[in-house]
Design a protein around this motif. Structure first.
Motif, mmCIF file in Angstrom:
data_model
loop_
_atom_site.group_PDB
_atom_site.id
_atom_site.type_symbol
_atom_site.label_atom_id
_atom_site.label_comp_id
_atom_site.label_asym_id
_atom_site.label_seq_id
_atom_site.Cartn_x
_atom_site.Cartn_y
_atom_site.Cartn_z
ATOM 1 N N LYS A 193 0.847 -1.185 0.000
ATOM 2 C CA LYS A 193 0.000 0.000 0.000
ATOM 3 C C LYS A 193 0.884 1.236 0.000
ATOM 4 O O LYS A 193 1.972 1.226 0.581
ATOM 5 C CB LYS A 193 -0.914 0.027 1.234
ATOM 6 N N VAL A 194 0.413 2.318 -0.659
ATOM 7 C CA VAL A 194 1.137 3.588 -0.693
ATOM 8 C C VAL A 194 0.156 4.700 -0.331
ATOM 9 O O VAL A 194 -0.951 4.763 -0.871
ATOM 10 C CB VAL A 194 1.759 3.858 -2.075
ATOM 11 N N VAL A 195 0.563 5.580 0.592
ATOM 12 C CA VAL A 195 -0.292 6.657 1.098
ATOM 13 C C VAL A 195 0.459 7.973 1.005
ATOM 14 O O VAL A 195 1.668 8.031 1.273
ATOM 15 C CB VAL A 195 -0.714 6.384 2.560
ATOM 16 N N LEU A 196 -0.254 9.045 0.631
ATOM 17 C CA LEU A 196 0.325 10.387 0.550
ATOM 18 C C LEU A 196 -0.148 11.239 1.725
ATOM 19 O O LEU A 196 -1.234 11.035 2.264
ATOM 20 C CB LEU A 196 -0.081 11.068 -0.757
ATOM 21 N N SER A 197 0.670 12.240 2.071
ATOM 22 C CA SER A 197 0.304 13.143 3.168
ATOM 23 C C SER A 197 -0.607 14.270 2.704
ATOM 24 O O SER A 197 -1.365 14.832 3.508
ATOM 25 C CB SER A 197 1.561 13.732 3.809
ATOM 26 N N CYS A 198 -0.536 14.644 1.421
ATOM 27 C CA CYS A 198 -1.344 15.746 0.909
ATOM 28 C C CYS A 198 -1.396 15.657 -0.608
ATOM 29 O O CYS A 198 -0.790 14.771 -1.219
ATOM 30 C CB CYS A 198 -0.785 17.102 1.361
ATOM 31 N N ASN A 199 -2.108 16.584 -1.212
ATOM 32 C CA ASN A 199 -2.269 16.634 -2.660
ATOM 33 C C ASN A 199 -0.996 17.187 -3.306
ATOM 34 O O ASN A 199 -0.660 18.358 -3.108
ATOM 35 C CB ASN A 199 -3.468 17.513 -3.003
ATOM 36 N N PRO A 200 -0.262 16.405 -4.098
ATOM 37 C CA PRO A 200 0.987 16.894 -4.698
ATOM 38 C C PRO A 200 0.795 18.048 -5.669
ATOM 39 O O PRO A 200 1.713 18.852 -5.863
ATOM 40 C CB PRO A 200 1.535 15.659 -5.427
ATOM 41 N N SER A 201 -0.375 18.160 -6.284
ATOM 42 C CA SER A 201 -0.579 19.200 -7.289
ATOM 43 C C SER A 201 -0.647 20.590 -6.682
ATOM 44 O O SER A 201 -0.604 21.587 -7.405
ATOM 45 C CB SER A 201 -1.859 18.919 -8.083
ATOM 46 N N ARG A 202 -0.749 20.690 -5.367
ATOM 47 C CA ARG A 202 -0.782 21.998 -4.720
ATOM 48 C C ARG A 202 0.610 22.535 -4.425
ATOM 49 O O ARG A 202 0.763 23.581 -3.798
ATOM 50 C CB ARG A 202 -1.598 21.912 -3.430
ATOM 51 N N VAL A 244 -2.413 5.281 7.389
ATOM 52 C CA VAL A 244 -3.285 6.405 7.084
ATOM 53 C C VAL A 244 -2.588 7.687 7.538
ATOM 54 O O VAL A 244 -1.804 7.670 8.497
ATOM 55 C CB VAL A 244 -4.660 6.246 7.784
ATOM 56 N N TYR A 245 -2.860 8.778 6.826
ATOM 57 C CA TYR A 245 -2.352 10.082 7.256
ATOM 58 C C TYR A 245 -3.467 10.781 8.017
ATOM 59 O O TYR A 245 -4.578 10.959 7.505
ATOM 60 C CB TYR A 245 -1.915 10.921 6.057
ATOM 61 N N ARG A 253 -6.826 -5.429 9.382
ATOM 62 C CA ARG A 253 -7.195 -4.204 10.092
ATOM 63 C C ARG A 253 -7.018 -3.018 9.151
ATOM 64 O O ARG A 253 -6.131 -3.020 8.295
ATOM 65 C CB ARG A 253 -6.317 -3.992 11.330
ATOM 66 N N PHE A 254 -7.856 -2.010 9.354
ATOM 67 C CA PHE A 254 -7.742 -0.764 8.610
ATOM 68 C C PHE A 254 -7.824 0.406 9.582
ATOM 69 O O PHE A 254 -8.445 0.304 10.645
ATOM 70 C CB PHE A 254 -8.868 -0.627 7.575
ATOM 71 N N LEU A 255 -7.215 1.526 9.198
ATOM 72 C CA LEU A 255 -7.320 2.774 9.941
ATOM 73 C C LEU A 255 -8.071 3.784 9.089
ATOM 74 O O LEU A 255 -7.843 3.876 7.880
ATOM 75 C CB LEU A 255 -5.931 3.312 10.295
ATOM 76 N N VAL A 256 -8.951 4.560 9.732
ATOM 77 C CA VAL A 256 -9.790 5.522 9.015
ATOM 78 C C VAL A 256 -9.768 6.848 9.755
ATOM 79 O O VAL A 256 -10.046 6.902 10.961
ATOM 80 C CB VAL A 256 -11.246 5.022 8.896
ATOM 81 N N SER A 257 -9.443 7.921 9.038
ATOM 82 C CA SER A 257 -9.519 9.279 9.580
ATOM 83 C C SER A 257 -10.900 9.840 9.256
ATOM 84 O O SER A 257 -11.326 9.836 8.098
ATOM 85 C CB SER A 257 -8.423 10.151 8.963
ATOM 86 N N THR A 258 -11.620 10.304 10.268
ATOM 87 C CA THR A 258 -12.997 10.745 10.075
ATOM 88 C C THR A 258 -13.067 12.257 9.856
ATOM 89 O O THR A 258 -12.162 12.995 10.255
ATOM 90 C CB THR A 258 -13.862 10.374 11.294
ATOM 91 N N PRO A 259 -14.154 12.755 9.243
ATOM 92 C CA PRO A 259 -14.291 14.198 9.012
ATOM 93 C C PRO A 259 -14.303 15.025 10.290
ATOM 94 O O PRO A 259 -13.935 16.205 10.269
ATOM 95 C CB PRO A 259 -15.636 14.301 8.276
#
Length: 320
Positions: free
Chosen positions: A95-104, A149-150, A193-199
């Motif tokens: 799995k690969v996860v990013l910290s933020c949107n690279p296009s910004r 997850v970030y 197991r999974f980790l989820v960041s909620t709104p």
């Protein structure tokens, strides 16, 4: 890391092997098993450092100096079953996860769970152009990383044994790790197991357990991660997600309000079982495609099975 012009042809798109979706970007392994970020709407691409930058991988070259394959392992003692340079990438990246949107234009960080048993974590920062090892497997350990997850400025990882760690990887300082929960002793019957960041700013752990008498032979539990108190809090299955739906799989886990997406079912977990990874890590033996678990009714509905279609299934959530 420089941008490449939007010149991806459709046949190149089909050659990619997906291993992540994060902040509006897809993450894929290319024909050389190197990772690339791909934007499905404007076709922009950002190459990540090559796989040979990882200390557990060594390239095999022909007489012209071109890579024709790889050897991997702590001492590079293994060869992939699939021949050619592309074969390793079909299963190497868990799995690969990013910290933020690279296009910004930000200084984003990419974290990869990799190596054949999912025990290694490496990361790369924008403009560094190199992979750095964050965690390697302990000798004779049967544990391995299950998800990442970030969340709230840090990366969080969880292992199959329930070890929850927080990583500071985004700043200029050396990487640091904090163990939040040192396992929960319930790993023998747990598939994944999974980790989820909620709104609302919370962090959830979702775990799937083997239950022979349950529909689909599994049961899904949702727990709140209390980072400050370093503990897990069990949530009632009837109200765990309330008016939200959760999407887990190869993607950066997403928690969406059903009032904004009325087609979704509240208090449900949407799964995919991607072919890119081993079924005993992120997937469940015996089923594939899309699965929807209703937490209140403890029912498991199976969506379409895409059969031999390639690339792997994953959930994609565009940036809003």
């Amino acid at each position: 890391m420089p941008w490449e012009p939007p010149s991806f042809a459709f046949w190149v798109f089909l050659e990619l092997k997906w291993c992540g979706a994060s902040h509006g970007w897809l993450v894929a392994s290319d024909e050389l098993s190197n990772l690339v970020l791909y934007h499905p709407f404007n076709f922009a691409t950002i190459p990540l450092p090559p796989i040979t930058d990882l200390e557990c991988v060594k390239g095999v070259y022909d007489s012209d100096g071109s890579i024709v394959g790889y050897r991997y392992g702590k001492r590079h003692e293994y060869e992939p079953n699939q021949p050619g340079a592309q074969g390793l990438g079909t299963w190497f990246y868990q799995k690969v996860v990013l910290s933020c949107n690279p296009s910004r234009g930000g200084d984003y960080t990419a974290v990869a769970i990799h190596y054949y048993d999912g025990n290694w974590i490496s990361f790369t920062r924008a403009r560094e152009s190199r992979w750095r090892l964050a965690a390697a497997p302990a000798d004779r350990s049967d544990d391995r990383y299950a998800d990442c997850v970030y969340h709230d400025g840090r990366f969080y990882t969880v292992t199959l044994h329930g070890v929850l760690e927080a990583w500071d990887l985004c700043g200029p300082q050396e990487p640091s790790k904090e163990v939040i929960i040192n396992g929960d002793r319930r790993y023998r019957g747990i598939h994944t197991r999974f980790l989820v960041s909620t709104p609302c700013g919370g962090l959830l752990q979702i775990r799937t357990l083997e239950r022979i008498r349950r529909p689909g032979k599994i049961e899904v539990e949702v727990l709140q991660v209390d980072v400050q108190e370093c503990k897990l809090v069990s949530l009632s299955s009837s109200t765990a997600l309330r008016d939200h739906a959760v999407f887990v799989g190869l993607n950066h886990s997403a928690c969406l309000p059903v009032r904004e997406f009325p087609e979704l079912r509240p208090n449900c977990v949407y799964f995919t079982t991607p072919r890119l990874i081993h079924h005993d890590n992120f997937g469940l033996p015996g089923w594939r495609g899309v699965g929807i678990y209703d937490l209140e009714n403890h029912t498991f509905d199976f969506g379409p099975d895409y059969g031999g279609l390639w690339p792997s299934e994953l959930w994609y959530v565009p940036n809003r």
